[in-house]
Design a protein around this motif. Sequence first.
Motif, PDB file in Angstrom:
ATOM      1  N   ASN A  60       0.691  -1.359   0.172  1.00 56.19           N
ATOM      2  CA  ASN A  60      -0.115   0.158  -0.003  1.00 56.19           C
ATOM      3  C   ASN A  60       0.576   1.223  -0.046  1.00 56.19           C
ATOM      4  O   ASN A  60       0.525   2.071  -0.792  1.00 56.19           O
ATOM      5  N   LEU A  92       2.340   1.662  -3.433  1.00 53.17           N
ATOM      6  CA  LEU A  92       1.348   2.347  -4.379  1.00 53.17           C
ATOM      7  C   LEU A  92       0.909   3.910  -4.173  1.00 53.17           C
ATOM      8  O   LEU A  92       0.988   4.669  -5.286  1.00 53.17           O
ATOM      9  N   GLU A  93       0.932   4.258  -2.760  1.00 48.62           N
ATOM     10  CA  GLU A  93       0.857   5.615  -2.684  1.00 48.62           C
ATOM     11  C   GLU A  93       2.274   6.539  -3.145  1.00 48.62           C
ATOM     12  O   GLU A  93       1.844   7.564  -3.544  1.00 48.62           O
ATOM     13  N   LEU A 134       3.805   5.927  -5.853  1.00 48.68           N
ATOM     14  CA  LEU A 134       3.574   5.765  -7.252  1.00 48.68           C
ATOM     15  C   LEU A 134       2.421   6.845  -7.621  1.00 48.68           C
ATOM     16  O   LEU A 134       2.732   7.665  -8.695  1.00 48.68           O
ATOM     17  N   GLU A 135       1.434   6.983  -6.800  1.00 44.20           N
ATOM     18  CA  GLU A 135       0.309   7.875  -7.055  1.00 44.20           C
ATOM     19  C   GLU A 135       1.150   9.535  -6.908  1.00 44.20           C
ATOM     20  O   GLU A 135       0.422  10.447  -7.511  1.00 44.20           O
ATOM     21  N   ASP A 136       1.802   9.645  -5.883  1.00 45.39           N
ATOM     22  CA  ASP A 136       2.112  10.944  -5.430  1.00 45.39           C
ATOM     23  C   ASP A 136       3.530  11.560  -5.781  1.00 45.39           C
ATOM     24  O   ASP A 136       3.793  12.852  -5.847  1.00 45.39           O
ATOM     25  N   ASN A 178       6.489  11.817  -8.627  1.00 43.13           N
ATOM     26  CA  ASN A 178       7.070  11.638 -10.026  1.00 43.13           C
ATOM     27  C   ASN A 178       8.563  11.467 -10.399  1.00 43.13           C
ATOM     28  O   ASN A 178       9.031  11.510 -11.312  1.00 43.13           O
ATOM     29  N   ARG A 208      10.091   6.202  -7.775  1.00 42.42           N
ATOM     30  CA  ARG A 208       9.000   5.359  -8.481  1.00 42.42           C
ATOM     31  C   ARG A 208       9.594   3.993  -8.691  1.00 42.42           C
ATOM     32  O   ARG A 208       8.922   3.055  -8.187  1.00 42.42           O
TER      33      ARG A 208
END
Length: 243
Positions: free
Chosen positions: A31, A34-35, A37-39, A41, A46
């Motif tokens: 989890n 994944l956070e 990767l979302e927030d 760049n 990453r």
Amino acid sequence: MASLTLDALDLSALLCSRVCHDLISPVGAINNGLEVLEDDNDPSMREFALDLIRKSARTASARVQFARIAFGASGSAGAAIDLADAEKLTRNMFAEEKPDIAWSAPVALFPKNKVKLLLNLVVISNTAIPRGGLIDVKVTGDGDAPEIVIVAKGSHARIPPHAEELIAGTPEAGSVDSHGILAYYAGLVARAAAMTVTFSIEGDAVTIRAVPTEAAVEPAPANAPTSEDDRPSDSEPSDTALA
């Protein structure tokens, strides 16, 4: 000391708690990745997140597969399990852990409960070496009368607290919690498999041995006295004296 018997609901609840405990860390790490990767760049972050997700997913999968055999039904009653599969599950389970695994066992199908006992004892042996080391697993004999010997060797080795009483089903406190359920459950499986488990320690090595219960009890010689009342008294004349 009286034996402790858990009802089905308490036993299943404690086992579920144990499985969830083992999965919380890798699932939480997935989890977190994944956070990121979302927030974020940043390419380096990453890549770090992807590596964390891959590693944690492997760990979670290995623990689920191990638990399915060690705690689950794993097929119909009386099913047999390949020891080669047990070895693979064990190595995957500890791939990201401290101990190294050595494994020596016949290529054979063993009764389900005996394999479940083997896997649970391996996990218990890991708690005997808190700083890591080597877990050496040896299985000899056949499925009907196997001998399981697991030697956990490492710095500060010790017999896991209360493990002997919990496996015997007679915990000192008269109860068992989620920390002790694994050893208590191993005792239930051992009795279902007609196996007796013993612990010993020498230096930095803890040995856990499981043998068929019949072999664990050595019968007394046929002509041995069974009680003090059966022993000849000094005041009783011998056969020679009576001759």
